[in-house]
Design a protein around this motif. Structure first.
Motif, PDB file in Angstrom:
ATOM      1  N   ASN A 241       0.849  -1.207   0.000  1.00 22.07           N
ATOM      2  CA  ASN A 241       0.000   0.000   0.000  1.00 22.07           C
ATOM      3  C   ASN A 241       0.877   1.247   0.000  1.00 22.07           C
ATOM      4  O   ASN A 241       0.537   2.251  -0.628  1.00 22.07           O
ATOM      5  CB  ASN A 241      -1.039  -0.045   1.137  1.00 22.07           C
ATOM      6  CG  ASN A 241      -0.555   0.485   2.470  1.00 22.07           C
ATOM      7  OD1 ASN A 241      -0.665   1.669   2.746  1.00 22.07           O
ATOM      8  ND2 ASN A 241       0.008  -0.393   3.305  1.00 22.07           N
ATOM      9  N   ALA A 242       2.026   1.181   0.676  1.00 20.20           N
ATOM     10  CA  ALA A 242       2.946   2.323   0.676  1.00 20.20           C
ATOM     11  C   ALA A 242       3.511   2.552  -0.723  1.00 20.20           C
ATOM     12  O   ALA A 242       3.533   3.691  -1.213  1.00 20.20           O
ATOM     13  CB  ALA A 242       4.070   2.096   1.682  1.00 20.20           C
ATOM     14  N   ALA A 243       3.931   1.499  -1.396  1.00 24.94           N
ATOM     15  CA  ALA A 243       4.480   1.654  -2.749  1.00 24.94           C
ATOM     16  C   ALA A 243       3.438   2.278  -3.670  1.00 24.94           C
ATOM     17  O   ALA A 243       3.752   3.147  -4.490  1.00 24.94           O
ATOM     18  CB  ALA A 243       4.935   0.306  -3.301  1.00 24.94           C
ATOM     19  N   GLY A 244       2.177   1.860  -3.516  1.00 29.13           N
ATOM     20  CA  GLY A 244       1.113   2.426  -4.348  1.00 29.13           C
ATOM     21  C   GLY A 244       0.817   3.866  -4.018  1.00 29.13           C
ATOM     22  O   GLY A 244       0.582   4.688  -4.903  1.00 29.13           O
ATOM     23  N   ALA A 245       0.845   4.198  -2.736  1.00 30.31           N
ATOM     24  CA  ALA A 245       0.541   5.569  -2.303  1.00 30.31           C
ATOM     25  C   ALA A 245       1.683   6.526  -2.628  1.00 30.31           C
ATOM     26  O   ALA A 245       1.482   7.714  -2.833  1.00 30.31           O
ATOM     27  CB  ALA A 245       0.247   5.588  -0.802  1.00 30.31           C
ATOM     28  N   PHE A 246       2.923   6.009  -2.692  1.00 28.05           N
ATOM     29  CA  PHE A 246       4.108   6.850  -2.975  1.00 28.05           C
ATOM     30  C   PHE A 246       4.404   6.945  -4.477  1.00 28.05           C
ATOM     31  O   PHE A 246       5.099   7.863  -4.914  1.00 28.05           O
ATOM     32  CB  PHE A 246       5.371   6.259  -2.312  1.00 28.05           C
ATOM     33  CG  PHE A 246       5.365   6.192  -0.799  1.00 28.05           C
ATOM     34  CD1 PHE A 246       4.426   6.875  -0.045  1.00 28.05           C
ATOM     35  CD2 PHE A 246       6.328   5.423  -0.126  1.00 28.05           C
ATOM     36  CE1 PHE A 246       4.438   6.801   1.356  1.00 28.05           C
ATOM     37  CE2 PHE A 246       6.345   5.345   1.266  1.00 28.05           C
ATOM     38  CZ  PHE A 246       5.396   6.032   2.006  1.00 28.05           C
ATOM     39  N   THR A 275      11.481  -3.525  10.705  1.00 29.00           N
ATOM     40  CA  THR A 275      12.544  -4.115   9.890  1.00 29.00           C
ATOM     41  C   THR A 275      13.596  -3.113   9.433  1.00 29.00           C
ATOM     42  O   THR A 275      14.775  -3.452   9.366  1.00 29.00           O
ATOM     43  CB  THR A 275      11.943  -4.798   8.651  1.00 29.00           C
ATOM     44  OG1 THR A 275      10.888  -5.652   9.078  1.00 29.00           O
ATOM     45  CG2 THR A 275      12.985  -5.606   7.916  1.00 29.00           C
ATOM     46  N   SER A 276      13.195  -1.887   9.103  1.00 33.12           N
ATOM     47  CA  SER A 276      14.200  -0.969   8.547  1.00 33.12           C
ATOM     48  C   SER A 276      15.210  -0.568   9.615  1.00 33.12           C
ATOM     49  O   SER A 276      16.328  -0.165   9.295  1.00 33.12           O
ATOM     50  CB  SER A 276      13.543   0.264   7.921  1.00 33.12           C
ATOM     51  OG  SER A 276      13.058   1.129   8.918  1.00 33.12           O
ATOM     52  N   LEU A 317      12.245  -2.354  -2.751  1.00 33.13           N
ATOM     53  CA  LEU A 317      12.073  -0.945  -3.118  1.00 33.13           C
ATOM     54  C   LEU A 317      12.126  -0.068  -1.869  1.00 33.13           C
ATOM     55  O   LEU A 317      12.753   0.999  -1.855  1.00 33.13           O
ATOM     56  CB  LEU A 317      10.722  -0.761  -3.844  1.00 33.13           C
ATOM     57  CG  LEU A 317      10.225   0.668  -4.062  1.00 33.13           C
ATOM     58  CD1 LEU A 317      11.163   1.468  -4.964  1.00 33.13           C
ATOM     59  CD2 LEU A 317       8.813   0.652  -4.664  1.00 33.13           C
ATOM     60  N   HIS A 318      11.492  -0.531  -0.787  1.00 34.17           N
ATOM     61  CA  HIS A 318      11.508   0.248   0.461  1.00 34.17           C
ATOM     62  C   HIS A 318      12.872   0.191   1.129  1.00 34.17           C
ATOM     63  O   HIS A 318      13.349   1.196   1.658  1.00 34.17           O
ATOM     64  CB  HIS A 318      10.429  -0.263   1.419  1.00 34.17           C
ATOM     65  CG  HIS A 318       9.050  -0.080   0.880  1.00 34.17           C
ATOM     66  ND1 HIS A 318       8.521   1.151   0.597  1.00 34.17           N
ATOM     67  CD2 HIS A 318       8.092  -0.968   0.531  1.00 34.17           C
ATOM     68  CE1 HIS A 318       7.294   1.017   0.119  1.00 34.17           C
ATOM     69  NE2 HIS A 318       7.015  -0.261   0.065  1.00 34.17           N
TER      70      HIS A 318
END
Ligand SMILES: *Cc1c(COP(=O)(O)O)cnc(C)c1O
Length: 396
Positions: A241-246, A275-276, A317-318
């Motif tokens: 959802n983050a990849a889509g929103a960004f 995790t990051s 990607l993140h």
């Protein structure tokens, strides 16, 4: 042309993360998938069918809602992208609809998937029913017990739910079983639910979720006169959802991108999924990324109150965009997320999913200016979390 954050190299790496770490036997599968995606998903035939299903089956476009009372409270302009209003209650179906069209185009009849809490399993079973395809969903035995309503949903939708009985009997074991099935049945289509897994899955899933930010651009333009916000906030499990929103904003440095991870009991509590912060590079689920592991490379069991964020890795990607500083990561504890869920319910009349509540809670951790336009991606609705809410909010 300058390089986009969304570009991968020929081997599927975003910077130092990504790639396709699959057994030789599955190499033709990932190559065929990439070829089919490139040749089919940008045709008019695909685009028309996908757009029609998103409109009539999923219920898109989802509203971009100006949260007036929340905006007053935080003294900034807060918009909620209402993915909670998608059919099946979350953003996951944007991806499963896209991939099922791709699978059908590739002549596949047998679809396999793994699921943790069951949300991706339900979204996959839903589109298999829609297309009349066979569906097998691997799920940890422990998760099958904990998530009975979603197991029942998948069965009603015609899917077979297979228990993963090894290891901790949770998501990572279900993933191992699904990959084993794929090796034994290379003709089946493996439908991955987040921006994780071997290349080209992260790229494909990010593309199918990009509809979120494509709509946001248009809706912001209509509401504010400007097609981009100052900040976008989204929670990250695997990160779809983050990849889509960004997506539409990665290469616009005027937009601050904030990824919100689950701190669980606290980042240093030993019961976390941040995790990051806690992750180190390693191969998980077919890609080189950040994951939580011990000195021997054994994957550590993550913890989050929200099943969707309870994942020991993060999409490549993140990992890349956080490592390069393009995306800022914030970690939110179970308690903070619960508080934010209650706050949104009471101030806006929207009961969010626990995952989305993590994104909302990040508003508390940020310095906001009165003119700031902020988009919070409300990835899902709270129906699935009512058991947790009943336990935690007994004295309202
Ligand atoms: C599954 C899920 C998530 C986490 O998955 P991502 O791939 O990180 O988006 C977040 N919110 C909801 C409501 C979910 O169901």
């Amino acid at each position: 042309m300058t390089k986009s954050y969304l570009d991968t190299d020929a081997l599927g790496f975003y910077g130092e993360f990504g790639g396709a770490y699959v057994p030789e036997l599955l190499r033709p599968n990932v190559e065929a998938l990439e070829a089919a995606f490139n040749s089919y998903c940008f045709t008019e035939a695909f685009e028309t069918e996908y757009a029609n299903l998103l409109r009539d089956f999923v219920g898109r476009p989802t509203p971009l809602y100006y949260a007036e009372r929340l905006s007053k409270k935080y003294n900034a302009h807060i918009y909620l992208k209402r993915e909670d209003l998608c059919h099946t209650g979350a953003h996951k179906v944007n991806n499963t609809v896209g991939q099922i069209l791709l699978a059908k185009h590739m002549g596949k009849t047998d679809i396999i998937a793994e699921t943790g809490a069951g949300q991706h399993g339900v979204a996959t079973a839903t589109v298999c029913a829609l297309m009349g395809l066979n569906c097998i969903v691997y799920m940890g035995e422990k998760d099958i017990e904990r998530q009975a309503p979603n197991v029942q949903r998948m069965k009603m939708l015609g899917a077979e739910v297979r228990a993963a009985t090894s290891g901790s009997k949770t998501l990572k074991d279900a993933t191992n079983e699904a990959i084993r099935h794929w090796i034994n049945h290379p003709d089946s289509y493996y439908l991955i639910g987040s921006v994780v897994g071997p290349h080209p899955y992260p790229k494909i899933v990010a593309y199918f979720q990009s509809v979120i930010s494509k709509e946001t651009e248009q809706q912001l333009k209509e509401k504010t006169g400007k097609s981009y916000p100052d900040k976008v906030i989204a929670c990250v499990g695997g990160g779809s959802n983050a990849a889509g929103a960004f997506y539409q904003f990665y290469d616009n440095k005027q937009v601050e991108l904030v990824a919100v991870e689950a701190a669980g009991f606290g980042v240093n509590s030993g019961k976390s999924a941040a995790t990051s912060i806690l992750g180190t590079p390693g191969v998980l689920h077919g890609s080189l990324t950040l994951l939580m592991q011990d000195e021997d490379g054994q994957v550590t069991e993550p913890h989050s109150i929200s099943a969707g964020l309870d994942y020991p890795g993060i999409g490549p990607l993140h990992a890349h965009t956080i490592a390069t500083g393009r995306v800022k990561a914030i970690a939110i504890t179970d308690e903070e997320a619960l508080e934010a869920a209650l706050e949104l319910s009471k101030t806006e009349g929207i009961i969010p999913a626990l995952e989305s509540a993590h994104a909302l809670s990040a508003l508390d951790k940020m310095t906001l200016k009165p003119d700031d336009v902020i988009v919070v991606n409300l990835s899902g609705r709270g129906d699935k979390d009512m058991n947790t809410y009943m336990q935690k909010f007994q004295n309202l």
